[in-house]
Design an enzyme around this catalytic site. Structure first.
Site, PDB file in Angstrom:
ATOM      1  N   GLY A 129      12.368 -40.823  -5.912  1.00 57.14           N
ATOM      2  CA  GLY A 129      11.071 -41.184  -5.345  1.00 57.14           C
ATOM      3  C   GLY A 129      10.829 -40.349  -4.109  1.00 57.14           C
ATOM      4  O   GLY A 129      11.096 -40.779  -2.982  1.00 57.14           O
ATOM      5  N   GLY A 182      -8.521  -7.414   4.351  1.00 55.94           N
ATOM      6  CA  GLY A 182      -9.354  -7.545   5.535  1.00 55.94           C
ATOM      7  C   GLY A 182      -8.694  -8.227   6.714  1.00 55.94           C
ATOM      8  O   GLY A 182      -9.309  -8.362   7.777  1.00 55.94           O
ATOM      9  N   SER A 239      15.834 -41.716 -10.736  1.00 58.94           N
ATOM     10  CA  SER A 239      14.512 -41.116 -10.586  1.00 58.94           C
ATOM     11  C   SER A 239      14.268 -40.967  -9.095  1.00 58.94           C
ATOM     12  O   SER A 239      14.310 -41.952  -8.354  1.00 58.94           O
ATOM     13  CB  SER A 239      13.433 -41.994 -11.219  1.00 58.94           C
ATOM     14  N   CYS A 241       9.700 -38.877  -9.705  1.00 63.20           N
ATOM     15  CA  CYS A 241       8.416 -39.529 -10.000  1.00 63.20           C
ATOM     16  C   CYS A 241       7.501 -39.588  -8.782  1.00 63.20           C
ATOM     17  O   CYS A 241       6.471 -40.247  -8.816  1.00 63.20           O
ATOM     18  CB  CYS A 241       8.640 -40.942 -10.552  1.00 63.20           C
ATOM     19  N   ARG A 294      -3.611   2.940   8.487  1.00 62.99           N
ATOM     20  CA  ARG A 294      -3.982   1.720   7.755  1.00 62.99           C
ATOM     21  C   ARG A 294      -2.771   0.804   7.614  1.00 62.99           C
ATOM     22  O   ARG A 294      -1.639   1.265   7.427  1.00 62.99           O
ATOM     23  CB  ARG A 294      -4.523   2.075   6.362  1.00 62.99           C
ATOM     24  N   GLU A 321      15.347 -43.146  -3.211  1.00 66.35           N
ATOM     25  CA  GLU A 321      14.261 -42.922  -2.256  1.00 66.35           C
ATOM     26  C   GLU A 321      14.693 -43.181  -0.818  1.00 66.35           C
ATOM     27  O   GLU A 321      13.869 -43.135   0.095  1.00 66.35           O
ATOM     28  CB  GLU A 321      13.057 -43.807  -2.609  1.00 66.35           C
ATOM     29  N   HIS A 342     -15.713  -8.075   1.059  1.00 62.73           N
ATOM     30  CA  HIS A 342     -14.729  -8.949   1.716  1.00 62.73           C
ATOM     31  C   HIS A 342     -14.823 -10.372   1.187  1.00 62.73           C
ATOM     32  O   HIS A 342     -13.820 -10.997   0.843  1.00 62.73           O
ATOM     33  CB  HIS A 342     -14.956  -8.920   3.233  1.00 62.73           C
ATOM     34  N   ARG A 357      -3.300  -1.357  -6.343  1.00 62.87           N
ATOM     35  CA  ARG A 357      -2.462  -2.554  -6.261  1.00 62.87           C
ATOM     36  C   ARG A 357      -2.780  -3.425  -7.463  1.00 62.87           C
ATOM     37  O   ARG A 357      -3.840  -3.258  -8.096  1.00 62.87           O
ATOM     38  CB  ARG A 357      -2.727  -3.321  -4.971  1.00 62.87           C
ATOM     39  N   MET A 364      -5.836  -7.379   8.386  1.00 64.81           N
ATOM     40  CA  MET A 364      -5.213  -6.508   9.382  1.00 64.81           C
ATOM     41  C   MET A 364      -6.051  -5.242   9.545  1.00 64.81           C
ATOM     42  O   MET A 364      -7.097  -5.097   8.930  1.00 64.81           O
ATOM     43  CB  MET A 364      -3.762  -6.220   8.997  1.00 64.81           C
ATOM     44  N   TYR A 420      13.574 -34.162 -16.103  1.00 64.88           N
ATOM     45  CA  TYR A 420      12.121 -34.294 -16.252  1.00 64.88           C
ATOM     46  C   TYR A 420      11.468 -34.458 -14.892  1.00 64.88           C
ATOM     47  O   TYR A 420      12.113 -34.800 -13.885  1.00 64.88           O
ATOM     48  CB  TYR A 420      11.756 -35.474 -17.154  1.00 64.88           C
ATOM     49  N   LYS A 469       0.830  -1.205   0.000  1.00 64.30           N
ATOM     50  CA  LYS A 469       0.000   0.000   0.000  1.00 64.30           C
ATOM     51  C   LYS A 469       0.863   1.253   0.000  1.00 64.30           C
ATOM     52  O   LYS A 469       0.663   2.184  -0.785  1.00 64.30           O
ATOM     53  CB  LYS A 469      -0.940  -0.017   1.196  1.00 64.30           C
TER      54      LYS A 469
END
Length: 916
Positions: free
Chosen positions: A802, A118, A800, A868, A109, A781, A469, A353, A120, A888, A40
């Protein structure tokens, strides 16, 4: 901090501790200082710099707030800095704060870096007292206005600063209106408002144990502290957890000279959007309320008129506002949310804003701004999120079904929500925790309703508009919301809602609300697939005559993402049907095929025979019977994903999962023995179940350990994969199979299994005459696997991660138990911002992933790396995987578009957009 070029540092002559500067005039800041001045304050400064009509004022920094919250006291220099800026403000306005004859009044404010609508506190009209209210009345020539402003100050100050129950003020206000026999507070005359002020001061004295302060500086100082304190209210902390806003930012405080929208019919207040936040369409959108102060609009307590009506009410102000809105949108290059006040024909800008918007609006606006040349493709990707895309993929109501519409309000936040009507936040939370889907029904919501809004499927109010609100918070959370359904009579005390025609909806009755149309229905309305899902599945084509503009916008954004991203996106799929769907959704292969799912159903008997085998011959016979079935599975899968990689994970779960439940089987055997007709197979199964029973099967005989202790199990699966690949190759296909060994903790395990697999593959190549290039890798894993990744990479062509199991083993959590037992408490207490099973724990699990990536590639530079676990489809986690250099991610088919989008956003986010 000692160098004056730092924005946190005072210029010479400022008196902050260690040179720190805690207060900035609106003329000193700019929109880049959100960390310091809050959103603000930074934007008020920016509008001031642009020459827009902003009431003069100053901002107390977030650093002052953090010091206050950490120590319990404001910084030593703050009072003097505030005094200096207040003196400058008084000189500029040619009046003193709270002076008797012509008082300067200010608002205090809150304003954090990220918008928290809303959550604060705000206090208006500071400086009014028993003396200055007389001077204000005389100066304004309006006694009613002065006493209305005074009663508002006491009401807001009492609730916000002194902790008085706000309902006490509301009840007194309602009683005054009832006595005068009027419906709205604007119909109360000065005499009634004077009496109300007396009542309000009496409430403060009784409830707070002190008189309402008459010293204007005391009012301002107490209000500043109250705004600081509001950062740590339960509702603010809950909102930050929900929106994943850090808890250590603090809030700035804005002290602004008051302008008054409650000076009569030529005054008013409003909220405007440069585009429709619900749809993204350009036009005139917002709400206006004559003879009102700003909080009246967002509170939804009085129904507003559409902003377009301002043109006929005050054309000069309307035209000026339209010009300012265009200026702000072009300057911020985005949808702007604006608060303004008109004081006797003079327009003032109180806030701007970057506005919250619905998911559909986000996609439309991003492409519109690209077309207007305001932003490029990379920035467009930062204006949307994977979470918003997921919202657009939810089903919508089938309006062709037999349905009973009972009302219509304002379409505030889209979606199709069905649930039982509840009339307070407590009930919404309670019923939701019991597994019920609920719709929170209120006349209007306020910040205290946040718990219930989070718990509910949707929110329905009978008052308020798109800027109320309920609307603003719902849009921010992605919740379905219908506001201002005036024809519905909501009685929260009797816990019921009366709809046109006299039908009464009691608490617990099912209702449905459509946040895209604003329609309200009785009962449960059937749903149909989203057009966005139809687009991804190929049933709706962007650019076609029947494709809507939302689908076109999604198509374009996805094209941007696919062009930008470096991460490939694969699917977790175990059969041809899921694989084909994943491919339609844009999957670039399968990152996880779980073969255990192929062993269930009509093959369970063969698996039981394998487990019960007492001799090598019996075991080999069972494996021989399973081989052609496994091969058929893989032929179908490789056909569906022809030309794309398919990573097949060899059997992972413990064998007891393929046997009957121990309790159920024990009862069956016991009953049979009592009848003396026990089944021999059941007895053998029960013995096997007991033999295989483990206290913690997650850490027991599973994964690679199965392949090492049950001869032939993994080699059967490898043979099935190799023969299926050879068959597809002979059929002119292009199978690209990869074999993944699960739960490896040491390179020696992988080396043994790999040697056997290589031998089987060579045998199949010799038998079929087909050269197979089957990559063999492992799943990381276990913490030990991550810590010894450099060694394991010597025997693995790919990793990969896990992350589901890695999270369990790193944290010591059993996911099946802990999520239900204590995760809710951990989230509420702020130990977790989000479940580590939902978003990757970067500091713990993520650190292991990062070190494993570095060690693995140090050993094998061409090591292929993927993930994965469920984190592969989580937006925030996708960004982490991009940063650490994976090739990936793999996720469930439905999440593939989300992963594609987030991979594109990750690749184009070097500028670090703050859009939320």
């Amino acid at each position: 901090m000692s160098e004056n070029k730092d924005p946190h540092v005072a210029e010479s002559g400022d008196s902050g501790v260690g040179g720190a500067k805690f207060v900035y005039d609106f003329t000193e800041g700019n929109k880049e200082l959100k960390d310091l001045l809050g959103g603000k304050g930074a934007n008020l400064a920016e509008m001031t710099n642009l020459g827009l009509p902003v009431p003069p004022g100053f901002t107390i920094t977030t650093e002052a707030c953090k010091t206050y919250l950490d120590s319990g006291e404001e910084p030593a220099a703050l009072r003097d800095e505030v005094s200096a800026h207040l003196d400058a403000l008084e000189a500029k306005m040619s009046k003193k704060l709270g002076q008797a004859d012509d008082p300067l009044l200010v608002s205090v404010r809150s304003g954090a870096k990220f918008s928290m609508p809303g959550m604060m506190d705000t206090v208006l009209n500071i400086g009014l007292s028993d003396k200055s209210v007389q001077g204000l009345a005389k100066q304004a020539g309006d006694e009613r206005f002065a006493w209305d402003s005074y009663r508002r100050l006491i009401q807001m100050f009492g609730k916000t600063v002194l902790g008085v129950d706000g309902d006490l003020f509301e009840e007194a206000l309602e009683a005054a209106k009832h006595l005068k026999k009027v419906a709205v507070d604007t119909d109360l005359e000065a005499a009634e408002l004077k009496k109300l002020v007396t009542k309000f001061k009496r409430i403060v004295k009784t409830e707070a144990g002190r008189d309402f302060p008459q010293d204007p500086r005391e009012q301002m100082d107490l209000a500043i502290h109250a705004v600081f304190d509001s950062w740590n209210t339960e509702r603010a902390k809950l909102y930050r957890r929900q929106e994943r806003i850090p808890h250590d930012l603090g809030t700035a405080v804005n002290v602004c000279s008051m302008v008054f929208g409650n000076l009569g019919p030529d005054s008013g207040t409003g909220v405007a959007f440069t585009r429709d936040p619900a749809s993204g369409h350009q036009g005139v959108y917002g709400d206006y309320l004559q003879n009102a102060q700003g909080e009246d609009v967002v509170a939804g307590i009085r129904n507003t008129v559409a902003l377009a009506e301002l043109e006929s009410i005050d054309k000069k102000s309307y035209d000026q506002l339209m010009q300012i809105m265009e200026t702000l949108e072009n300057h911020y290059k985005d949808l702007c949310d604006i608060e303004f006040t008109i004081e006797r024909g003079q327009l003032w800008m109180l806030q701007t804003r970057v506005g919250k918007r619905t998911a559909g609006a986000a996609f439309r606006i991003a492409t519109q701004l690209v077309d207007q040349g305001l932003i490029d493709e990379a920035e467009a990707l930062q204006r949307v999120t994977g979470a918003q895309l997921a919202q657009l993929m939810f089903p919508r109501f089938d309006e062709d079904a037999k349905i009973q519409q009972v009302g219509r309000g304002i379409a505030a936040s889209p979606g199709a929500a069905v649930g039982k009507a509840v009339f307070d936040s407590y009930t919404a939370v309670k019923w939701s925790r019991s597994g019920e889907k609920v719709i929170l029904v209120r006349r209007e919501t306020n910040p205290d309703d946040l718990d219930g809004m989070i718990a509910a499927e949707g929110i329905l109010t009978s008052r308020g508009g798109k800027t109320s609100h309920a609307a603003v918070v719902a849009r921010g959370m992605g919740k379905t919301c219908v506001c201002g359904a005036e024809e519905l009579e909501v009685d929260t005390k009797r816990r019921r809602m009366t709809v046109p025609g006299g039908h009464v909806v009691e608490e617990g009755d099912l209702i449905s609300i459509d946040g895209s149309s604003g329609k309200v229905y009785l009962g449960e309305v059937p749903v149909v697939p989203s057009p966005v899902v139809e687009y991804f599945e190929g049933r709706m084509h962007a650019g076609a005559d029947d494709a809507d503009e939302l689908v076109e916008a999604v198509h374009r954004i996805m094209a941007f993402a696919d062009r930008k991203r470096s991460l490939r996106v694969r699917a977790n799929a175990d059969n041809a049907e899921d694989a084909l769907r994943a491919r339609r959704f844009g999957a670039q292969g399968i990152g996880l095929c779980r073969t255990e799912h192929m062993f269930l159903g009509d093959r369970r008997e063969l698996v039981e025979r394998l487990i019960l085998a007492d001799t090598d011959a019996e075991r080999e016979e069972s494996l021989k019977a399973l081989l052609p079935l496994q091969k058929k599975d893989f032929v179908e899968l490789f056909s569906a994903m022809d030309g794309l990689p398919v990573t097949v994970r060899l059997l992972d779960p413990p064998l007891h999962e393929f046997l009957p439940d121990i309790t159920e089987l024990s009862v069956r055997v016991a009953l049979a023995e009592s009848r003396k007709d026990a089944n021999e197979n059941d007895l053998r199964l029960l013995q096997a179940v007991h033999r295989l029973h483990e206290a913690n099967p997650m850490l027991g005989l599973r994964g690679v350990r199965l392949g090492l202790v049950i001869p032939g199990l993994f080699t059967m699966q490898v043979r099935a994969i190799a023969e299926a690949a050879a068959e597809r190759r002979n059929a002119k296909g292009d199978p690209r199979a990869e074999i993944m060994i699960p739960l490896v903790g040491t390179v020696q395990e992988l080396e043994i299994v790999r040697e056997e697999a290589d031998q089987v593959i060579a045998e199949v190549e010799a038998a079929t005459g087909v050269q197979l290039k089957l990559a063999i890798g492992t799943m990381i894993e276990l913490p030990r696997a991550a810590l010894t990744a450099g060694q394991i990479a010597e025997a693995a062509e790919f990793f990969s991660f896990g992350t589901n199991d890695l999270t369990q083993t790193v944290w010591g959590f059993s996911r099946d138990d802990v999520e239900a037992s204590f995760f809710t408490a951990y989230l509420e207490k702020g130990i977790f911002g989000v479940s580590p099973f939902e978003t990757i724990d970067k500091d713990g699990v993520g650190s292991l992933v990062k070190s494993a990536v570095e060690a693995g590639r140090a050993t094998r530079p061409d090591l292929k790396l993927g993930v994965c676990g469920e984190h592969g489809g989580d937006p925030e986690s996708v960004h982490f995987f991009h940063e650490v250099g994976l090739d990936y991610v793999s996720c469930s088919p439905f999440r593939i578009p989300v992963a594609r989008l987030e991979a594109g956003r990750a690749a184009s986010s070097s500028k670090g957009s703050d859009h939320r």
